[in-house]
Design an enzyme around this catalytic site. Structure first.
Site, PDB file in Angstrom:
ATOM      1  N   ASP A 180      51.415  33.748  35.463  1.00  0.00           N
ATOM      2  CA  ASP A 180      51.941  34.461  34.301  1.00  0.00           C
ATOM      3  C   ASP A 180      52.901  33.582  33.507  1.00  0.00           C
ATOM      4  O   ASP A 180      53.616  32.752  34.072  1.00  0.00           O
ATOM      5  CB  ASP A 180      52.668  35.718  34.777  1.00  0.00           C
ATOM      6  CG  ASP A 180      52.950  36.691  33.646  1.00  0.00           C
ATOM      7  OD1 ASP A 180      52.291  36.595  32.594  1.00  0.00           O
ATOM      8  OD2 ASP A 180      53.830  37.543  33.811  1.00  0.00           O
ATOM      9  N   HIS A 186      48.143  28.140  27.431  1.00  0.00           N
ATOM     10  CA  HIS A 186      46.954  28.196  28.289  1.00  0.00           C
ATOM     11  C   HIS A 186      46.454  26.782  28.606  1.00  0.00           C
ATOM     12  O   HIS A 186      46.045  26.505  29.737  1.00  0.00           O
ATOM     13  CB  HIS A 186      45.851  28.998  27.599  1.00  0.00           C
ATOM     14  CG  HIS A 186      46.203  30.436  27.383  1.00  0.00           C
ATOM     15  ND1 HIS A 186      46.595  31.266  28.404  1.00  0.00           N
ATOM     16  CD2 HIS A 186      46.234  31.193  26.249  1.00  0.00           C
ATOM     17  CE1 HIS A 186      46.843  32.473  27.929  1.00  0.00           C
ATOM     18  NE2 HIS A 186      46.625  32.449  26.609  1.00  0.00           N
ATOM     19  N   LEU A 194      39.328  23.015  50.742  1.00  0.00           N
ATOM     20  CA  LEU A 194      39.993  24.176  50.157  1.00  0.00           C
ATOM     21  C   LEU A 194      38.980  25.117  49.515  1.00  0.00           C
ATOM     22  O   LEU A 194      38.082  24.685  48.788  1.00  0.00           O
ATOM     23  CB  LEU A 194      40.997  23.711  49.094  1.00  0.00           C
ATOM     24  CG  LEU A 194      41.674  24.804  48.269  1.00  0.00           C
ATOM     25  CD1 LEU A 194      42.634  25.618  49.130  1.00  0.00           C
ATOM     26  CD2 LEU A 194      42.403  24.206  47.065  1.00  0.00           C
TER      27      LEU A 194
END
Length: 250
Positions: free
Chosen positions: A24, A41, A135
């Site tokens: 956020d 962004h 991962l």
């Protein structure tokens, strides 16, 4: 500094298996610098790249990133369109590096909601990395936890109606199997950046006993040092799962 933090984390040994992050503050980061929202962004992608790298290097098994919520479709159409284009260009740019580093890409949410080119780009990335053993990078796309729970309930109801199972067989395990995260362990640590203190329809069922870490850092500011500090904080906590501290320590 980061080497020292890594050493402390590895010496303590209690590394979270699964970290989930609500990313956020991109827009507010940009606004604080008198930049257009979309600049946040773009800069946020650099944080994603670094956090994925560090998680892979220190041995985190699962990383789930709240990339685009089902509610985010309500944002201005121009911003939504730009985010979808950024998603596609980022996957095309990053997927070979993810594959090289043995990262396995997957998603949760309703991919059918995405524009066809963004959806196909994501599916291509998933296919390329499906056999990787490092991962597990899980992107929540057009994801909402309430919608996920409703989907699971409907799937269970269909199985009862078809005679595949009975009502008495419904259990927490059965419910978990019908979620998007059926093959993913529940998150040990959930991080939210941007100074907010809510989970915004993210992994509601899965986070029943997750440790929360909230930070004022906007997502574009959240890099290796901030991640390692959140893990260190996690390692100081006693996870009791309903038991007493004495029971856990025994």
């Amino acid at each position: 500094m980061s080497k020292s933090l890594r050493k402390q984390i590895l010496e303590r040994g209690d590394l979270p298996t699964h970290i989930a992050i609500i990313m956020d503050g991109n827009g507010r980061w940009a606004k604080s610098r008198n930049l257009p929202r979309f600049s946040g962004h773009i800069e946020g992608i650099n944080s994603v790249r670094e956090i994925v790298r560090v998680c892979g290097e220190i041995g985190v098994s699962y990383l789930t990133l709240y990339t685009f919520s089902s509610e985010n479709w309500n944002r201005p159409q121009k911003e939504v369109s730009a985010i979808m284009k950024l998603l596609l260009s980022t996957i095309k740019k990053e997927i070979k590096n993810l594959h090289k580093n043995n990262v396995r890409l997957s998603t949760i949410g309703n991919l059918a909601d995405l524009p066809s080119d963004s959806r196909q780009g994501m599916l291509d990335g998933i296919e390329m990395t499906k056999n990787n053993l490092g991962l597990n990078l899980n992107l929540a796309l057009s994801y909402g936890s309430r919608q996920e729970l409703l989907r699971a309930v409907r799937r269970i109801a269909d199985k009862i109606q078809s005679g595949e199972m009975t009502q008495d067989q419904i259990s927490e395990e059965i419910m978990s199997r019908e979620l998007y995260t059926a093959n993913v362990p529940d998150p040990d640590l959930l991080i939210r950046t941007g100074g907010e203190a809510r989970i915004s329809n993210f992994l509601l069922w899965q986070s029943a006993y997750t440790e929360f870490y909230m930070t004022d850092n906007f997502w574009p500011e959240f890099r290796e040092k901030e991640l390692l500090n959140s893990i260190l904080e996690y390692q100081t906590r006693q996870r009791r799962f309903g038991q007493t501290g004495e029971q856990v320590s025994a």
